[in-house]
Design a protein around this motif. Structure first.
Motif, PDB file in Angstrom:
ATOM      1  N   VAL A 180       0.819  -1.455   0.146  1.00  0.00           N
ATOM      2  CA  VAL A 180      -0.054  -0.003  -0.132  1.00  0.00           C
ATOM      3  C   VAL A 180       0.765   1.415   0.026  1.00  0.00           C
ATOM      4  O   VAL A 180       0.344   2.265  -0.284  1.00  0.00           O
ATOM      5  N   CYS A 181       2.155   1.277   0.259  1.00  0.00           N
ATOM      6  CA  CYS A 181       2.802   2.369   0.438  1.00  0.00           C
ATOM      7  C   CYS A 181       2.942   3.180  -0.935  1.00  0.00           C
ATOM      8  O   CYS A 181       3.404   2.625  -2.109  1.00  0.00           O
ATOM      9  N   PRO A 182       2.383   4.468  -0.778  1.00  0.00           N
ATOM     10  CA  PRO A 182       2.102   5.093  -2.133  1.00  0.00           C
ATOM     11  C   PRO A 182       3.595   5.706  -2.850  1.00  0.00           C
ATOM     12  O   PRO A 182       3.780   6.060  -3.986  1.00  0.00           O
ATOM     13  N   ALA A 183       4.645   5.600  -1.953  1.00  0.00           N
ATOM     14  CA  ALA A 183       6.068   6.091  -2.322  1.00  0.00           C
ATOM     15  C   ALA A 183       6.876   4.742  -2.872  1.00  0.00           C
ATOM     16  O   ALA A 183       8.121   4.994  -3.216  1.00  0.00           O
ATOM     17  N   ALA A 185       8.370   2.903  -0.949  1.00  0.00           N
ATOM     18  CA  ALA A 185       9.578   3.102  -0.107  1.00  0.00           C
ATOM     19  C   ALA A 185       9.933   1.891   0.648  1.00  0.00           C
ATOM     20  O   ALA A 185      11.117   1.600   1.098  1.00  0.00           O
ATOM     21  N   ILE A 186       8.976   0.997   0.699  1.00  0.00           N
ATOM     22  CA  ILE A 186       9.214  -0.286   1.490  1.00  0.00           C
ATOM     23  C   ILE A 186       9.596  -1.549   0.666  1.00  0.00           C
ATOM     24  O   ILE A 186       8.936  -2.006  -0.271  1.00  0.00           O
ATOM     25  N   LYS A 187      10.625  -2.022   1.089  1.00  0.00           N
ATOM     26  CA  LYS A 187      11.244  -3.076   0.353  1.00  0.00           C
ATOM     27  C   LYS A 187      11.215  -4.517   1.205  1.00  0.00           C
ATOM     28  O   LYS A 187      10.611  -4.417   2.258  1.00  0.00           O
ATOM     29  N   ALA A 192      16.840  -2.043   3.438  1.00  0.00           N
ATOM     30  CA  ALA A 192      16.505  -1.313   2.341  1.00  0.00           C
ATOM     31  C   ALA A 192      15.634  -0.255   2.067  1.00  0.00           C
ATOM     32  O   ALA A 192      15.327   0.213   1.109  1.00  0.00           O
ATOM     33  N   PHE A 193      14.962   0.039   3.241  1.00  0.00           N
ATOM     34  CA  PHE A 193      13.899   1.155   3.353  1.00  0.00           C
ATOM     35  C   PHE A 193      14.432   2.314   2.650  1.00  0.00           C
ATOM     36  O   PHE A 193      15.525   2.931   2.989  1.00  0.00           O
ATOM     37  N   ASP A 194      13.655   2.937   1.789  1.00  0.00           N
ATOM     38  CA  ASP A 194      14.193   4.054   0.958  1.00  0.00           C
ATOM     39  C   ASP A 194      13.420   5.431   1.626  1.00  0.00           C
ATOM     40  O   ASP A 194      12.353   5.760   1.521  1.00  0.00           O
ATOM     41  N   ALA A 197      12.436   8.450  -0.631  1.00  0.00           N
ATOM     42  CA  ALA A 197      11.335   8.480  -1.172  1.00  0.00           C
ATOM     43  C   ALA A 197      10.089   8.610  -0.338  1.00  0.00           C
ATOM     44  O   ALA A 197       8.935   9.394  -0.453  1.00  0.00           O
ATOM     45  N   CYS A 198      10.213   7.995   1.035  1.00  0.00           N
ATOM     46  CA  CYS A 198       9.062   8.370   2.119  1.00  0.00           C
ATOM     47  C   CYS A 198       9.085   9.678   2.558  1.00  0.00           C
ATOM     48  O   CYS A 198       7.901  10.278   2.496  1.00  0.00           O
ATOM     49  N   PHE A 199      10.111  10.427   2.923  1.00  0.00           N
ATOM     50  CA  PHE A 199      10.131  11.669   3.210  1.00  0.00           C
ATOM     51  C   PHE A 199       9.624  12.742   1.972  1.00  0.00           C
ATOM     52  O   PHE A 199       8.792  13.748   2.248  1.00  0.00           O
ATOM     53  N   ILE A 215       3.623  13.551   8.355  1.00  0.00           N
ATOM     54  CA  ILE A 215       2.961  12.309   8.627  1.00  0.00           C
ATOM     55  C   ILE A 215       2.249  11.598   7.497  1.00  0.00           C
ATOM     56  O   ILE A 215       1.868  12.125   6.506  1.00  0.00           O
ATOM     57  N   CYS A 216       1.811  10.267   7.733  1.00  0.00           N
ATOM     58  CA  CYS A 216       1.164   9.689   6.595  1.00  0.00           C
ATOM     59  C   CYS A 216       0.165   8.839   7.063  1.00  0.00           C
ATOM     60  O   CYS A 216      -0.939   8.898   6.903  1.00  0.00           O
ATOM     61  N   GLY A 217       0.529   7.737   7.636  1.00  0.00           N
ATOM     62  CA  GLY A 217      -0.476   6.939   8.345  1.00  0.00           C
ATOM     63  C   GLY A 217      -0.697   5.490   7.485  1.00  0.00           C
ATOM     64  O   GLY A 217      -1.391   4.736   7.963  1.00  0.00           O
ATOM     65  N   ILE A 218      -0.410   5.611   6.458  1.00  0.00           N
ATOM     66  CA  ILE A 218      -0.848   4.479   5.367  1.00  0.00           C
ATOM     67  C   ILE A 218      -0.371   3.152   5.836  1.00  0.00           C
ATOM     68  O   ILE A 218      -1.028   2.343   6.026  1.00  0.00           O
ATOM     69  N   CYS A 219       1.100   3.184   6.018  1.00  0.00           N
ATOM     70  CA  CYS A 219       1.587   1.971   6.462  1.00  0.00           C
ATOM     71  C   CYS A 219       1.346   1.604   8.027  1.00  0.00           C
ATOM     72  O   CYS A 219       1.532   0.378   8.568  1.00  0.00           O
ATOM     73  N   VAL A 220       1.038   2.550   9.021  1.00  0.00           N
ATOM     74  CA  VAL A 220       0.638   2.352  10.205  1.00  0.00           C
ATOM     75  C   VAL A 220      -0.725   1.530  10.163  1.00  0.00           C
ATOM     76  O   VAL A 220      -0.982   0.563  10.837  1.00  0.00           O
TER      77      VAL A 220
HETATM   78  S1  SF4 Z   1       4.980   6.771   5.744  1.00  0.00           S
HETATM   79 FE1  SF4 Z   1       4.708   4.417   5.259  1.00  0.00          FE
HETATM   80  S2  SF4 Z   1       3.205   4.066   3.665  1.00  0.00           S
HETATM   81 FE2  SF4 Z   1       3.618   6.457   3.970  1.00  0.00          FE
HETATM   82  S3  SF4 Z   1       5.285   7.086   2.203  1.00  0.00           S
HETATM   83 FE3  SF4 Z   1       6.421   6.506   4.098  1.00  0.00          FE
HETATM   84  S4  SF4 Z   1       6.656   4.162   4.092  1.00  0.00           S
HETATM   85 FE4  SF4 Z   1       5.048   4.826   2.587  1.00  0.00          FE
END
Ligand code: SF4
Ligand code: SF4
Length: 230
Positions: A180-183, A185-187, A192-194, A197-199, A215-220
């Motif tokens: 679900v991460c829109p960026a 960023a999650i590997k 390997a977390f990007d 890209a997340c920021f 903040i984002c909350g999607i991966c939470v």
């Molecule tokens: S907070 Fe989580 S879901 Fe949101 S962009 Fe970063 S890694 Fe992706």
């Protein structure tokens, strides 16, 4: 997981935090190996051998409405939890002070180096050492019960306490946050977390005026632990 050193102070502080202050997570880390990395002067950091790490649950109901971006409800909840934790940290520090020991409450969410995105100390790393969870693929702490639905705060102290042990990495084959991460960023591996890209995505959310903080909350939401939204 806890070491076998008996410590009644550990037990009474644990009860104080979980029963009197209403916190959800409690653990203690030995910080001698990492305190040099804190953004505190060394003579201050060196006074403290222990860190008490406590956490509070992010409510599933507040995450319910998050689809492709953070919501104002989540933003408010995030700030409320930080304020709750800061107050709790102050009460823990006051309790320890009354026993004749030093205790330093460190703000739950206060970036002091914006270039490097760093706080006075790494709450997440300390929580990991204190046995509250492991560093997940989403670069957040993952607790076996709460998943990544938690906020943290730390109190440094020279009160001798029994310490906890880190938990093993247990994301396994799960990829819910990655999907679900829109960026993107999650590997597959946390290492390997990007971060960039997340920021950039967090900046986008903030620049669009969706929320007033990074903040984002999607991966939470994607990592709910043992509770699920049905
Ligand atoms: S907070 Fe989580 S879901 Fe949101 S962009 Fe970063 S890694 Fe992706
Ligand atoms: S959603 Fe799954 S893979 Fe992602 S951090 Fe949580 S447990 Fe790990």
């Amino acid at each position: 997981m806890q070491s076998s050193v008996p410590n009644t102070k550990y037990e009474s502080l644990r009860r104080f935090c979980l029963e009197s202050l209403g916190l959800d997570l409690f653990g203690v880390a030995n910080i001698r190996e990492i305190r040099k990395t804190f953004l505190l002067s060394h003579d201050v950091a060196d006074r403290y051998d222990y860190a008490i790490s406590v956490g509070k649950e992010v409510l599933l109901s507040v995450l319910d409405d998050i689809k492709e971006a953070p919501t104002l409800l989540y933003f408010h909840h995030y700030r409320q939890l930080n304020s709750y934790l800061d107050r709790a940290a102050l009460q823990i520090a006051t309790e320890i002070s009354s026993l004749g020991y030093l205790a330093l409450p460190v703000a739950a969410s206060q970036v002091i180096d914006w270039k490097e995105q760093k706080a006075h100390l790494p709450h997440k790393k300390i929580a990991e050492l204190a046995g509250l969870g492991w560093l997940g693929k989403n670069n957040l702490l993952v607790n076996p019960i709460l998943g990544s639905r938690l906020r943290l705060v730390t109190v440094l102290t020279n009160l001798p306490l029994k310490t906890d042990s880190p938990l093993p990495y247990s994301c396994g084959d799960c990829r819910r946050c990655q999907t679900v991460c829109p960026a993107k960023a999650i590997k597959d591996l946390p290492s390997a977390f990007d971060h960039l890209a997340c920021f950039e995505k967090l900046k986008e959310f903030r620049n669009k005026g969706l929320v007033g903080q990074y903040i984002c909350g999607i991966c939470v939401k994607a990592c709910p632990g043992q509770k699920e939204l049905s």
